[in-house]
Each structure stands twice: as structure tokens, then as C-alpha cells.
Design a protein around this motif. Structure first.
Motif, short mmCIF file in Angstrom:
data_model
loop_
_atom_site.label_atom_id
_atom_site.label_comp_id
_atom_site.label_asym_id
_atom_site.label_seq_id
_atom_site.Cartn_x
_atom_site.Cartn_y
_atom_site.Cartn_z
N ARG A 650 0.76 -1.24 0.10
CA ARG A 650 0.18 -0.13 0.07
C ARG A 650 0.86 1.07 0.03
O ARG A 650 0.46 2.21 -0.69
CB ARG A 650 -0.94 0.05 1.05
N ALA A 651 2.23 1.24 0.76
CA ALA A 651 3.02 2.29 0.61
C ALA A 651 3.45 2.66 -0.91
O ALA A 651 3.67 3.65 -1.16
CB ALA A 651 3.99 2.01 1.71
N LEU A 652 3.82 1.56 -1.52
CA LEU A 652 4.20 1.65 -2.84
C LEU A 652 3.20 2.18 -3.88
O LEU A 652 3.22 3.16 -4.53
CB LEU A 652 4.82 0.16 -3.44
N GLU A 653 1.96 1.78 -3.44
CA GLU A 653 0.89 2.12 -4.29
C GLU A 653 0.58 3.61 -4.01
O GLU A 653 0.03 4.33 -4.96
CB GLU A 653 -0.33 1.22 -4.12
N ARG A 660 1.42 9.54 -10.42
CA ARG A 660 0.33 9.51 -11.66
C ARG A 660 -0.40 10.99 -11.21
O ARG A 660 -0.85 11.61 -12.45
CB ARG A 660 -0.71 8.48 -11.25
N ARG A 661 -0.54 11.35 -10.25
CA ARG A 661 -1.25 12.70 -10.21
C ARG A 661 -0.26 13.97 -10.65
O ARG A 661 -0.77 14.85 -11.26
CB ARG A 661 -1.65 13.02 -8.50
N GLU A 662 0.76 13.65 -10.43
CA GLU A 662 1.84 14.69 -10.90
C GLU A 662 1.95 14.70 -12.40
O GLU A 662 1.92 15.59 -12.95
CB GLU A 662 3.35 14.47 -10.50
N ILE A 663 1.73 13.42 -12.98
CA ILE A 663 1.75 13.28 -14.48
C ILE A 663 0.23 14.10 -15.03
O ILE A 663 0.65 14.82 -15.85
CB ILE A 663 1.71 11.90 -14.90
N GLU A 664 -0.79 13.69 -14.30
CA GLU A 664 -2.17 14.42 -14.70
C GLU A 664 -1.86 15.97 -14.62
O GLU A 664 -2.40 16.66 -15.59
CB GLU A 664 -3.35 13.95 -13.78
N ALA A 665 -1.49 16.36 -13.66
CA ALA A 665 -1.25 17.98 -13.62
C ALA A 665 -0.32 18.32 -14.72
O ALA A 665 -0.66 19.33 -15.38
CB ALA A 665 -0.68 18.20 -12.32
N GLU A 684 7.07 17.08 -20.85
CA GLU A 684 6.92 15.97 -21.25
C GLU A 684 8.20 15.03 -20.79
O GLU A 684 8.08 13.56 -20.61
CB GLU A 684 7.17 15.85 -22.87
N ALA A 685 9.35 15.54 -20.66
CA ALA A 685 10.63 14.86 -20.22
C ALA A 685 9.95 14.39 -18.70
O ALA A 685 10.52 13.27 -18.24
CB ALA A 685 11.76 15.71 -20.20
N ARG A 686 9.41 15.30 -18.03
CA ARG A 686 9.32 14.85 -16.61
C ARG A 686 8.15 13.92 -16.20
O ARG A 686 8.32 13.03 -15.64
CB ARG A 686 8.63 16.14 -15.81
N ILE A 687 7.17 14.05 -17.45
CA ILE A 687 6.18 12.91 -17.70
C ILE A 687 7.12 11.57 -17.72
O ILE A 687 6.65 10.63 -16.90
CB ILE A 687 5.20 13.36 -18.41
N ALA A 688 7.88 11.43 -18.69
CA ALA A 688 8.63 10.38 -18.84
C ALA A 688 9.40 9.87 -17.78
O ALA A 688 9.34 8.73 -17.43
CB ALA A 688 9.55 10.55 -20.22
N LYS A 689 9.92 10.70 -16.95
CA LYS A 689 10.70 10.39 -15.88
C LYS A 689 9.95 9.71 -14.83
O LYS A 689 10.01 8.76 -14.17
CB LYS A 689 11.46 11.62 -15.44
N ASP A 690 8.59 10.24 -14.51
CA ASP A 690 7.70 9.97 -13.43
C ASP A 690 7.18 8.61 -13.90
O ASP A 690 6.95 7.57 -12.96
CB ASP A 690 6.44 10.65 -13.20
N LYS A 695 7.15 2.72 -12.91
CA LYS A 695 7.58 1.13 -13.24
C LYS A 695 8.66 0.75 -12.27
O LYS A 695 8.44 -0.64 -12.09
CB LYS A 695 8.39 1.34 -14.78
N LYS A 696 9.57 1.60 -11.97
CA LYS A 696 10.36 0.96 -10.63
C LYS A 696 9.63 0.39 -9.28
O LYS A 696 9.88 -0.56 -8.85
CB LYS A 696 11.45 1.98 -10.29
N LEU A 697 8.66 1.28 -9.11
CA LEU A 697 7.87 1.06 -7.99
C LEU A 697 6.98 -0.24 -8.19
O LEU A 697 6.89 -1.27 -7.19
CB LEU A 697 6.81 2.09 -7.67
N GLN A 698 6.49 -0.34 -9.44
CA GLN A 698 5.89 -1.60 -9.63
C GLN A 698 6.57 -2.91 -9.57
O GLN A 698 6.25 -3.91 -9.08
CB GLN A 698 5.10 -1.54 -11.01
N ALA A 699 7.92 -2.88 -9.91
CA ALA A 699 8.95 -3.96 -9.79
C ALA A 699 9.04 -4.25 -8.51
O ALA A 699 9.49 -5.27 -8.13
CB ALA A 699 10.15 -3.50 -10.60
N ARG A 700 9.00 -3.33 -7.69
CA ARG A 700 9.34 -3.45 -6.14
C ARG A 700 8.18 -4.33 -5.39
O ARG A 700 8.13 -4.68 -4.24
CB ARG A 700 9.51 -2.38 -5.38
#
Length: 880
Positions: A650-653, A660-665, A684-690, A695-700
């Protein structure tokens, strides 16, 4: 850039407050200045006035501030604030009429001979004044002027004397009725709404369900609940103060010597004690008692307190003069007469039916008029003597205006804080802290404690609480109640009056203390009391029932108590009922077995079927009980292994949702036409970084998460379904029994109606459709009051619809109705004599266990057990 303007907002407010600018204008001024500056910078540098806002634009947030202004004054749901001027008036009236002074002098004489008795009397009077005045400045000044010279004259330590007076004067902030508690209740009302929405969103994201069960909702509060919740913690604090002074007096007698009373403790002395103590104590009990018993709302109790204070001031200002007590005695006699009249008559102006009702209303009006005359007489005295009433009204207006203007300014500041993403920033900071809820809570309490060194309680309550309270309340890990959080914040805020450099109690006491008392000694004196206040905070924090029990108990025992079927009560009701099964299960089973042996052969088929079906369901209850025990044991056994995994994922999520909120903003900003190409490329570069971070969090996420989570959810579902089936079986086992008792008990009433039913056939001939319908419906209404008459009423309804137009059909149905009535009366009469006693015994055996959910309200015993259960916080995080 939002963070830049957020920093400007905070620094502007801090600079304005530090420079001595009035708080009422510093708060909204900082908000308007920062919003205007951000809008201007957005137009100049980005071509968009909303470019530097987290969401929305300057007009939106200025409008939000105005909306908050309206909310304070015009929302019906927030009328609790009306109580503020009433309680302020009560406190100032009692202080100006020297009733507070009388209390101090009398208690000092009474407790003086005890070791440390003079200090203990100051604490005792501080508690009494807290429950009557609640005005810190007036209490500290009064006790400083009267008690401090006496304590110093009797060789009390300067530090202990000043610390005792300053700390006792702050009790009015936590012992009800208290302005702090009223303001906190008002602020927490909106915080509960926000927390409830956030928790519902969290539940939806975690489970995918569209709606959250109501048992998981955030528990709200009111001013009345806050008063009840703060009562025991306030008394704990008083006890700690007294224990500390007594301990010091026993260990180091020179610091707090006993003070023998020089006069005689004769009948005249005890008469003065009674006259001094009884009226204020009566006022306390009436004001708080009316709230606790549900007789009056907080606003109404405030009005009672204001009226009582004026009547008490009316006789105190004329003390020693002829007829001084007359207005008070007349008012007391009128109140007693009103209570007697209410006990003898049903007073309802809209429902006067006979001469007896008319007499009761007339007597009540006369008693009320007499009371009003006594009140006017007392008010005239306060107006004429020393211009007391005018001074009280002016001080009340000043204090109330100060409170409300600060509330309005804080509403604007809070809107600005949210405009620049401050609330989200605080939320992210707190939720990312290791240690979960308690880490967040300790940080918040520490911040409030430190702010108390510099800010007044109102600024803390109206600026900090709206920001942090929703975050703490929405956390399902602790699942705290709003009243507990409010009392904890209230206890914490109370320390702000003692903490240098801006402790208001210290300022007030310094203003009236003789020059021989040094400021350093005053600071030394309050340190132990600050430690005691923090100790009370720890005690209440570790034992929530000190706060939660009284409000919950009152709610469950009141006339408006929630029914036992309320989903929020089920866990605790079942905990109580299951303990009853363990203790008395054999007797209940024996009662079920005995009921199966009863002769019901003469019952109608439907009644017999329902009775036998209810007994089968009663047996099923015990089978379901075993299923619940097995399912609950499985859930409890799985928790230790699953909980760490649940917290980790739940912490990872939560972190993923933040990205995701940052990406939407950023995506919204990038899509704007006014966004420059180079700025769009950066976004767009920051969106790609986020997205890479997601993906890294999902892998954890541990590989066993899906399997273990599904397995635990299945265990929870099994437990939930077992409880649902138990509740259905219990309801089906009890409801037919209750209906059967009512049916049998209606034998005489049904027999009494037979002449009316038989007489309908005679009324049929020559009647019009309209008149016959009216006659039959009257009989149907009477039958509706008797349980189990559906079949008879159905036949009468057919006869009514046939009427004179189809007279043969009508007569046929009327004859069937009479026959059905005769059959019903026959078996009911037999059951009443041969079956009712055994049925009652069985009913009594299952009413408090199997049938508890079906009661209109909880009986006293189960209500107290459920209140004790609900007073503890329950971790529900594994359901999210």
C-alpha cells in the motif's frame, strides 16, 4: 513555483504577526497579498494568471475564501458558533459580579489547613471557574489578585504559587464549557467531511468497490460531544495538578505550608461556604447536565448559563442589602413550579383538548412570566449597579468579535494555503513518514506544541487544524474519532498559555503580580505544570475511552439512539452477544428445546409454520456462531504474516498514485495553448521520468502479493458472509416470536371489535358507495392496530371495493371476515391461557441475545457494553 508562493504566504503571515500586526488582518492580508502576487507574476511571466497555482486561478481561490466566510455565518449546520457569545457573557458576568472572588476566598479558608491546601484550593477554584467562566484572562487575573498575595504571605514558594495560579487559570480551555472546544468542534466538522471523502476514495482505489461500508466511515463530532469527551481528561488534569502540589507539600513542606484558618468553622462559616458554592455548582450542573442528558443543545445550554449568571449577579451585587435575594428566590420558585407543572400536565399549546390541558398551559404561562419578571429585575440590578451589564456586554462583544474575525481571516488563509498545494504537500510529508499514523500524530502534536510558544489558541485551532485534521482522521490504521482528536489538540493547545515567550497566562499574571515576584520564578513555576499537561496528553492518547466513552454512552442511551441494526454497532453488539452465548448458551438452548415441546396444533397453518421455522432458525444461530468463530480465527491467524506485506504494498501504491497525480497535472499544463514549446518539452520529459519511477515501484511489489492478497481477502469475505448469515438467522429466529406474542396479546382487542365487523352488513343496505367506504375504512384502521389481522382486513377491503354496487359480493366477503375473526379470536384466546406464559418465558430467554438486533433501541446493559467497546479505536486498515 507553487512552493515559492507557498513560502511567501507563510513568511508574510509570520512577519505580520511578529511585527505586531493584528491577527484578524494578518491572516486574510497574507492570503490576499500572496494570491494577488501569484496572479500578477503569472500574467507577466507566463501570460496566464493561474499559471502558478496548483489548480484553479486567483478568482477561484478568492471566491473560495468568500464562500468560507459565508460558511461561518450562514450555514445552518454550523450554528454551534452561536454558543460562543453566550458562554463568554456567562463568564464575564460571573467575574465582574465578584462571584469568582468569593469562590477563591472561601475555598482558601476551607482547604488552607491541609498541607499544600492553599495551592489545592486554587486548583479547585480554577476548575470551578473553568466550568462557569471559561475566560482565561479573567480567571488568571482574579486568582492572581486574590490568591497570590495570600500564598506569598504564607511563605509559599514564588515558583509554585505563580505556576499553580497560571496553570489553574488555563483549565477553562479544556474543562467544558470551553470556547476552544466549540471552535475545534466547528473546525473538525468540515475536516470530517474531507476525511470521509478521502477514506472513501482510498477504499475505492484499494478494493475497486464503488461504495464503502458505513461501518468504515469517519466518526464525526459536535460541540456537545466535545464537551463530554473533554470532561474526564479535564478532571485528570485537575487531579494531576492537585497530586503534584500535595506531593511537593509533603516532600518539601517549606514550599507549600499549611495555612490554619484563624476564624471559627461554625454554622455561619458553613452557611457562607454553602451560599458561595451551591449557586455556581448548580449552574455548572444545569449547563453541562442539560447537554449531557440531551435536554438542551449547546446553544440552549449557553443561553441557560447566561441567564443563570445574570440572576446570580443580581443578588451578589446587592449583597448585604435588604431584599438582595428576592429576584433569585422568585426565579428559583418559578423554575420549581414549572417542573412541577410539567410533571402533572402535558404542556402542548397546539394540542389543547380539554379544560385540564388548558389549566396546565395557563399555569405554565404564569410561572414563565414570573421567571421573566425575576430575570428582568436581576438584569435591571446589573444595569444600575456599577454599570455592570454595560461593561459585560462590551467585553462580550469585543471577545466574540475577535474570535469571529480571526475565524474569517483563517478561512481565507486556508483557501490560499490550498491554492498553492500546501495541503497536498503536508499530506505527502505526513503520509510518507515511517511509523504510520502514530508518527504522523506525534509530529503534528509536536508542531502544535511548538506553535504554542508563539501563537494564540485561536490561530492554532483555525489555521493548523483544518490542514492536518483531515489527514489524521482519514487514516484507517488508527481509525480515530474526531472527538478524541479534538480533545487531544485541545489539551495540547492548552500548553500554549504557559509556554514562554508568549504564554498569555504568564502575561496576565505578570500584570497583577507584585514586583517581588520575578519573571524567572514565574517561568520556573510553570515548567512542572507544562510537564503535567504533556503527561495528561500521553495518558489520554494511550487510553482513548477516557474521551470516547461518555459521548458514546450518551448517544446509545438517549431517546435518539441509533437502532441496534445500525451497521456501525454490529461488531461491538456481536462481541457482547457472543460473550453472553459463552456464559448462558446452555440455558438458551434449553429454552429453545422447551419451546419445541409446546402444543401449537390448534394454531392456524401460517402461525404454526412461522413458529416452527423460528425455532429452526434459533438452532441455526448456534451453528452460524461456530462458523464465525472458525472464520474469525482464520483471519486473526493470517494477519501477522499478511500485515507487513499489506503495509509495504500500500505504501508503494501510494507513491505510484502521487506520481500519477503529478503526471495528470503536468499533462494538463502541457496541453494548454499558452504553454511555450520549450516548457512543453520540459514537462514531457518530467512525465516520462515519472512514468519510469512508476515502473520501478511496480517492480518492487513482491511477487507473492497477488496470491497472498487474494487469499486474505477471501478469508475476510468468509468472515463477513458468516456474520451476515448469522444476523439473518438471528433476525428470522426472533421476529416471528415477537409477532406471535403481539398476536396472542391482541385476543381481547380483536374480540371487542367483533360487533363492529358484524354490524357492517346491516350498514350495507341503503348506504352509498362513499359512506360505506368510510365506515369500512374506520374499522380497518382499528384492525390495523392489532397484530395478525391481515387476512380479516383483506376480506373487508374486498367488501369495501364491492360495496352497494355489488351487494352480494360485499355480503359474502363480510361473512367470511366475521368467520375469520371468530376463528382468530378462538385460537388466540386459547393461546392466551395455555401458551402465552411459556411463550413469554422463551421470548425473555432470547430477547437479549438472538433478538437484540431487532429491539427498537439497545437496553441499558448491552448499551453500556457496546459503548465500552466502541470507545476503543479499531484498526480497519486491512480492509483497505
Amino acid at each position: 513555483m507553487e512552493l515559492f508562493f507557498l513560502a511567501i504566504l507563510v513568511l508574510t503571515m509570520a512577519f505580520a504577526l511578529a511585527s505586531g500586526f493584528p491577527v484578524a488582518f494578518a491572516l486574510p492580508g497574507a492570503a490576499i497579498f500572496t494570491i494577488g502576487l501569484a496572479a500578477f507574476a503569472g500574467v507577466i511571466f507566463a501570460g496566464d494568471d493561474s499559471a502558478y497555482f496548483a489548480q484553479g486561478g486567483p478568482i477561484d481561490w478568492l471566491t473560495a475564501g468568500v464562500t468560507n466566510f459565508r460558511g461561518v455565518y450562514w450555514e445552518v449546520e454550523r450554528d454551534t458558533l452561536i454558543a460562543i457569545p453566550l458562554f463568554v457573557f456567562m463568564g464575564i458576568m460571573l467575574q465582574r459580579s465578584k462571584i469568582a472572588e468569593d469562590l477563591l476566598v472561601t475555598m482558601a479558608q476551607l482547604f488552607g489547613p491541609v498541607p499544600g491546601g492553599l495551592g489545592i484550593s486554587v486548583v479547585f477554584v480554577g476548575a470551578l471557574l473553568a466550568a462557569t467562566t471559561g475566560i482565561l484572562g479573567a480567571t488568571v487575573v482574579a486568582m492572581g489578585l486574590i490568591s497570590l498575595p495570600a500564598m506569598l504571605r504564607n511563605n509559599y514558594s514564588q515558583a509554585l504559587a505563580t505556576g499553580t495560579i497560571a496553570a489553574s487559570g488555563t483549565l477553562g480551555q479544556i474543562i467544558p464549557p470551553s470556547i476552544v472546544l466549540i471552535i475545534l468542534a466547528d473546525q473538525l466538522a468540515s475536516a470530517v467531511d474531507q476525511a470521509g471523502t478521502a477514506r472513501q476514495e482510498l477504499y475505492k482505489e484499494a478494493t475497486g468497490a464503488l461504495s464503502m461500508p458505513s461501518e468504515f466511515a469517519v466518526t464525526s463530532t459536535s460541540a456537545g460531544d466535545m464537551f463530554l469527551g473533554a470532561l474526564v481528561p479535564g478532571l485528570v488534569l485537575v487531579g494531576l495538578y492537585m497530586l503534584y502540589i500535595l506531593t511537593i507539600a509533603l516532600i518539601r513542606p517549606k514550599m507549600a505550608p499549611s495555612v490554619p484558618f484563624e476564624g471559627k468553622m461554625d454554622l455561619a462559616f458553613w452557611g457562607r461556604v454553602a451560599l458561595t458554592l451551591i449557586p455556581p455548582l448548580t449552574l455548572i450542573f444545569v449547563v453541562l447536565g442539560s447537554i449531557i442528558t440531551g435536554v438542551a443543545t449547546v446553544n440552549q445550554a449557553g443561553a441557560i448559563g447566561a441567564v443563570g449568571a445574570m440572576i446570580m449577579a443580581g443578588y451578589r451585587l446587592k449583597e448585604g442589602q435588604p431584599r438582595a435575594m428576592w429576584p433569585a428566590l422568585i426565579a428559583l420558585g418559578a423554575v420549581i413550579a414549572i417542573f412541577i407543572i410539567l410533571s402533572l400536565f402535558e404542556i402542548n399549546v397546539r394540542n389543547i383538548r380539554d379544560a385540564n390541558d388548558q389549566l396546565g398551559v395557563t399555569l405554565a404561562v404564569i410561572a414563565t412570566v414570573v421567571f421573566l419578571l425575576a430575570l428582568i429585575w436581576s438584569g435591571w440590578r446589573t444595569f444600575k449597579i456599577d454599570d455592570t451589564l454595560r461593561g459585560v456586554l462590551i467585553d462580550t462583544a469585543k471577545t466574540t468579535s475577535l474570535v469571529f474575525i480571526i475565524l474569517l481571516g483563517a478561512a481565507m488563509l486556508t483557501a490560499a494555503f490550498r491554492a498553492f498545494g500546501g495541503e497536498e504537500l503536508v499530506k505527502e510529508f505526513l503520509t510518507n513518514l515511517p511509523g504510520g499514523f502514530w508518527a504522523q500524530f506525534i509530529i503534528v502534536m509536536a508542531v502544535i506544541f511548538l506553535l504554542g510558544f508563539f501563537l494564540d489558541f485561536i490561530e492554532i485551532a483555525v489555521v493548523v487544524v483544518p490542514i492536518v485534521a483531515p489527514i489524521l482522521l482519514m487514516d484507517p490504521t488508527a481509525n480515530i474519532t474526531a472527538v478524541w482528536l479534538g480533545v487531544m489538540i485541545g489539551l495540547n493547545i492548552q500548553t500554549s498559555f504557559l509556554t514562554p515567550p508568549f504564554g498569555f497566562a504568564l502575561f496576565y499574571l505578570r500584570g497583577v503580580a507584585p514586583s517581588v515576584v520575578t519573571t524567572v520564578n514565574m517561568y520556573k513555576g510553570v515548567v512542572p505544570f507544562i510537564a503535567l499537561q504533556l503527561s495528561a496528553l500521553v495518558i489520554v492518547g494511550n487510553y482513548p475511552p477516557l474521551v470516547n466513552y461518555l459521548p458514546t454512552r450518551l448517544s446509545l442511551l438517549s431517546e435518539t439512539a441509533p437502532p441496534p441494526k445500525n451497521p456501525r454497532l454490529q461488531k461491538c453488539i456481536e462481541e457482547h452477544v457472543f460473550s453472553r452465548y459463552d456464559a448462558d448458551g446452555d440455558n438458551i438452548k434449553a429454552a429453545i428445546a422447551a419451546a419445541k415441546q409446546l402444543d401449537v396444533s390448534y394454531f392456524p397453518r401460517s402461525a404454526k409454520r412461522d413458529f416452527e421455522g423460528a425455532l429452526k432458525k434459533a438452532d441455526e444461530v448456534f451453528q452460524r456462531l461456530e462458523t464465525i468463530k472458525t472464520a474469525s480465527a482464520a483471519v486473526e491467524a493470517a494477519k501477522p504474516g499478511y500485515q507487513p506485506l499489506h503495509i509495504e504494498v500500500r505504501a508503494l501504491e501510494r507513491d505510484m498514485r502521487k506520481f500519477r497525480r503529478e503526471i495528470e497535472a503536468m499533462d494538463r499544463i502541457a496541453r494548454r495553448r499558452t504553454t511555450a514549446p520549450e516548457e512543453r518539452a520540459k514537462l514531457e520529459a518530467r512525465i516520462a521520468k515519472d512514468q519510469e519511477e512508476i515502473k520501478k515501484l511496480q517492480a518492487r511489489v513482491p511477487s507473492n502479493w497477488d496470491t497472498d492478497h487474494k487469499a486474505f481477502v477471501e478469508l475476510q469475505k468468509t468472515d463477513t458472509n458468516a456474520r451476515r448469515q448469522y444476523r439473518r438467522a438471528a433476525d428470522d429466529a426472533y421476529a416471528p416470536i415477537a409477532e406471535l406474542r403481539a398476536t396472542v396479546a391482541g385476543a381481547e382487542a380483536l374480540a371487542a371489535l367483533k360487533p363492529k365487523v358484524v354490524g357492517l352488513e346491516a350498514r350495507l343496505a341503503g348506504a352509498t358507495k362513499k359512506s360505506f367506504t368510510k365506515i369500512v375504512r374506520a374499522v380497518e384502521r382499528e384492525l390495523r392496530e392489532i397484530e395478525g389481522t391481515n387476512g380479516i382486513r383483506r376480506l373487508l377491503s374486498r367488501a369495501r371495493r364491492a360495496g352497494p354496487d355489488k351487494i352480494d359480493d360485499a355480503r359474502d366477503n363480510l361473512a367470511k371476515a366475521v368467520a375469520a375473526l371468530d376463528e382468530d379470536v378462538a385460537w388466540r384466546t386459547r393461546a392466551a391461557s395455555a401458551f402465552a406464559a411459556d411463550l413469554d418465558a422463551y421470548y425473555d430467554a432470547i430477547k437479549g441475545t438472538i433478538g437484540l438486533r431487532q429491539q427498537p433501541r439497545l437496553p441499558r446493559g448491552p448499551a453500556l457494553a457496546v459503548a465500552a467497546c466502541q470507545a476503543n479505536h479499531r484498526d480497519i486498515s486491512l480492509s483497505f
